[in-house]
Design a protein around this motif. Structure first.
Motif, short mmCIF file in Angstrom:
data_model
loop_
_atom_site.label_atom_id
_atom_site.label_comp_id
_atom_site.label_asym_id
_atom_site.label_seq_id
_atom_site.Cartn_x
_atom_site.Cartn_y
_atom_site.Cartn_z
N TYR A 109 41.91 29.18 35.16
CA TYR A 109 42.31 29.54 36.52
C TYR A 109 43.27 28.56 37.17
O TYR A 109 44.17 28.96 37.89
CB TYR A 109 41.08 29.73 37.44
N MET A 133 38.67 41.25 47.75
CA MET A 133 37.96 40.80 46.55
C MET A 133 36.49 40.51 46.85
O MET A 133 35.77 40.02 45.99
CB MET A 133 38.59 39.51 46.00
N GLN A 175 33.67 34.01 41.00
CA GLN A 175 34.40 33.89 42.27
C GLN A 175 35.76 33.23 42.03
O GLN A 175 36.78 33.68 42.57
CB GLN A 175 33.59 33.05 43.26
N GLN A 202 37.50 33.31 39.40
CA GLN A 202 38.36 34.28 38.73
C GLN A 202 38.99 35.24 39.74
O GLN A 202 40.16 35.56 39.65
CB GLN A 202 37.52 35.04 37.70
N ARG A 203 38.19 35.65 40.72
CA ARG A 203 38.73 36.57 41.73
C ARG A 203 39.73 35.87 42.64
O ARG A 203 40.72 36.47 43.05
CB ARG A 203 37.58 37.17 42.56
N LEU A 245 42.88 35.75 40.77
CA LEU A 245 43.52 37.07 40.79
C LEU A 245 44.21 37.30 42.14
O LEU A 245 45.37 37.73 42.19
CB LEU A 245 42.47 38.17 40.52
N VAL A 248 32.36 40.82 35.92
CA VAL A 248 33.76 40.52 36.19
C VAL A 248 34.66 41.47 35.40
O VAL A 248 35.69 41.91 35.90
CB VAL A 248 34.08 39.05 35.86
N GLU A 253 34.89 44.69 37.20
CA GLU A 253 35.64 44.51 38.44
C GLU A 253 37.13 44.36 38.16
O GLU A 253 37.97 44.95 38.83
CB GLU A 253 35.10 43.24 39.10
N LEU A 254 37.42 43.54 37.13
CA LEU A 254 38.81 43.31 36.76
C LEU A 254 39.47 44.62 36.33
O LEU A 254 40.63 44.88 36.65
CB LEU A 254 38.87 42.28 35.63
N HIS A 292 40.57 46.42 39.39
CA HIS A 292 41.76 45.83 40.01
C HIS A 292 43.00 46.12 39.17
O HIS A 292 44.07 46.40 39.71
CB HIS A 292 41.59 44.33 40.19
#
Lengths: 364, 288
Positions: A99, A136, A153, A155-156, A159, A187, A190-191, A194
């Motif tokens: 990240y 997010m 978190q 990771q989001r 993003l 994740v 969720e990814l 997105h």
């Protein structure tokens, strides 16, 4: 591959057209990529295959030595024309493997960093960042420093930070590798959401076939700096073309010379298949299609060979048995009961048979 | 599980553990510290501490209040603190970018430049003072031009003190900051670039805050070096009370005719050094 009729509304972009050529003496990357807007492409390959180098080249962090890189019709890099847009001027967002959130800035400041660099006012950048974090589900964490965020978190936030600059090319380097197994599951889902909503080009790099298959519309498999296979996740899973891909998708794969329903794999070793192919061909079948016997099965079984057990490991509720038959590797999935009944152990001599109906033959 | 299994070694050598692999097991298996190392070590320690102890023993404690309230002492101390601080500021202004250039770019002769930067570390300060005179003196290579074009003369002025102190102190800062930069993860700068930051913006908003402890450590080293500067200062700037006579110069001159005053001044310098070390060590100088 061009198909304007197939794309979502993308604001008139034509997507990515790249031929990445990087010569580093001992290692050469030579991969051509075409990605439509709205499409998610996964670069899949073993460690050291050149996936991350490809990603760095797309971001402008590793200069090309040849080829070209065009995004929505705009040439970002072309060594022959001596053209090169530096990374800070490319409409590219990157989510790095770990990240790389700036540790001294809060989540909000991290996300606002890009818009600020693009000249947005402080207030507008912070408002944009707050909106993205809210989307997010991270509104509560806006004031938190990265070290206080969980892996999911962080990771989001990464993003959100990458999306804040409005990139037309989104790059994700092993986006789930830094997460533990529990967080990965959430994740990943969720990814996927997105990425599905992202309307420009998205490319993710991974060595995990599951991540690639769940997140991507199309896969490009890279080995030793070269593209070895390309297709939808279903195509790749069904018709692997290299040992690496076959291992990833859990299939036995052989290459041979086909004539009708017979594929000759090695001297004295031929497979009977249900599909008819001619010429150079691949045959693939799952380990569950293999059965093992102490004695030679009756003569009606056509695909039967003597084999030697080389290893065993548990695989879910099955035992995966590694064998060699006529010098070729073969894996078989057996129940623990079968393994016990067959008295299997490394070195044991058995007969292996494969049901023709479960094999899949296709031209090489 | 037996002690011979590889797993038994696991907890001792986990990557996150503070002890370096092997350190603990070695001290455990050889608990006796060899005399051949302990004796020289203790002798060295005594040698370092003895002069400080002597300074405290022979300090003119009774006349100390009078000594320390004299205007001359405060004049010298104030000049020292001012010039050392200005020299540190100049070192930061030029030294941090120089360290960045050495750590983050590749240009022909970079190794040579790095060697030249470290030269003042080993150069006798008096030689540095002579060299400064030849460069920036009234008839110096650049000094002549400074004089005729701007009417600026550096030798034997307070500015000259700052120049001399900067010359000997800046290498400490450059070396410290360069080391910190090399240890810092350059990929954060790449992340900043992908977010649209120019290299300067990435340096200002990402790199600099992340290497702040190293910069602070380098600044403390440079400040301490500037505070104690003697050779280059007396050669380039002379010793004029109130203008160029810093504490070390005052100590040396006082020793000629008023030893008690010299000891008192030395005590002040010692106290200042200790205060700086104590005040900053825990918070900032972890990188030292």
């Amino acid at each position: 591959m061009k198909g304007p009729a197939l794309t979502k509304d993308t604001g008139g972009g034509t997507g990515l057209d790249a031929h990445l050529l990087l010569d580093r003496g001992s290692f050469t990357l030579d991969v051509a990529l075409g990605v439509r807007p709205g499409e998610v492409l996964a670069l899949l390959g073993p460690n050291g295959a050149g996936k991350t180098t490809a990603l760095r080249a797309l971001a402008g962090l590793a200069p090309l030595t040849g080829g070209h890189l065009r995004l929505d019709g705009e040439t970002l890099e072309d060594p022959a024309l001596r053209r090169r847009t530096p990374p800070e001027a490319r409409p590219v967002g990157v989510i790095f493997q770990d990240y790389l959130l700036f540790p001294h800035l809060t989540a909000l400041e991290n996300v606002a960093f890009g818009p600020r660099c693009q000249g947005m006012s402080r207030a507008a950048a912070r408002a944009l960042a707050a909106g993205l974090l809210d989307r997010m589900g991270l509104a509560d964490q806006a004031g938190a420093k990265p070290r206080r965020l969980s892996g999911g978190q962080a990771q989001r936030v990464a993003l959100a930070r990458a999306l804040a600059t409005g990139p037309r090319l989104l790059l994700l380097d092993e986006p789930l590798a830094a997460l533990d197994a529990r967080a990965r599951l959430d994740v990943r889902a969720e990814l996927r959401r997105h990425l599905a909503a992202f309307e420009a080009v998205a490319i993710l790099v991974t060595h995990d076939p599951l991540d690639a298959m769940v997140l991507a519309d199309r896969l490009v498999v890279i080995e030793d700096g070269r593209r070895v296979q390309e297709g939808t996740p279903a195509e790749i899973a069904r018709r692997p073309r290299t040992d690496y891909v076959a291992r990833l998708v859990g299939l036995n794969l052989y290459q041979g010379e086909a004539a009708g329903h017979t594929v000759r794999l090695a001297p004295g070793l031929a497979l009977t298949t249900t599909e008819a192919v001619d010429g150079p061909a691949f045959v693939a079948f799952p380990p569950s299609a293999v059965t093992l016997h102490r004695d030679r099965p009756d003569s009606s079984a056509r695909n039967a060979w003597p084999a030697a057990v080389t290893g065993m490991e548990s695989h879910g509720d099955q035992i995966r048995v590694a064998l060699t038959a006529a010098g070729l590797p073969l894996t078989a999935d057996l129940t623990p009961v079968s393994v016990a009944e067959l008295l299997l152990a490394p070195g044991a001599e058995v007969w292996a048979s494969v049901k023709a109906a479960q094999t899949h033959a296709y031209p090489a | 599980m037996t002690d011979h299994s590889p797993a038994a070694a696991g907890p001792r050598d986990t990557p996150g553990s503070r002890t370096r692999p092997g350190t603990r097991s070695r001290t455990r298996s050889r608990s006796r510290v060899p005399v051949a190392l302990v004796l020289p070590a203790l002798a060295g320690l005594a040698f370092l501490l003895l002069p400080l102890v002597a300074l405290l023993i022979r300090a003119p404690w009774r006349s100390l209040p009078d000594q320390l309230t004299s205007a001359a002492v405060w004049q010298a101390l104030r000049l020292s603190l001012q010039t050392a601080t200005l020299a540190t500021a100049a070192s930061l202004l030029f030294g941090v970018p120089l360290a960045w250039l050495l750590a983050r770019t590749d240009f022909p002769g970079r190794r040579l430049v790095r060697a030249l930067v470290t030269l003042p570390l080993v150069l006798p300060p008096v030689v540095g003072g002579v060299a400064l005179l030849l460069a920036l003196g009234r008839n110096g290579v650049v000094g002549r031009w400074l004089d005729s074009a701007f009417g600026v003369t550096l030798p034997f002025t307070t500015s000259g003190v700052v120049v001399a102190e900067t010359f000997v102190a800046m290498p400490f800062l450059v070396i410290t900051v360069e080391g910190t930069l090399r240890a810092a993860d350059a990929r954060y700068e790449e992340a900043a670039a992908t977010l649209g930051a120019s290299r300067f913006t990435a340096f200002r908003r990402v790199t600099l805050p992340m290497i702040a402890p190293g910069v602070a450590a380098g600044a403390v080293l440079a400040w301490a070096r500037a505070l104690g500067e003697f050779g280059a200062t007396i050669t380039f700037a002379g010793s004029f009370p109130g203008r160029t006579q810093t504490m070390p110069l005052a100590v040396y001159l006082a020793l000629q005719d008023d030893p008690a005053a010299a000891v008192a001044l030395s005590l002040v310098l010692l106290a200042v050094s200790l205060a700086v070390l104590a005040g900053l060590r825990e918070r900032w100088t972890g990188a030292l």
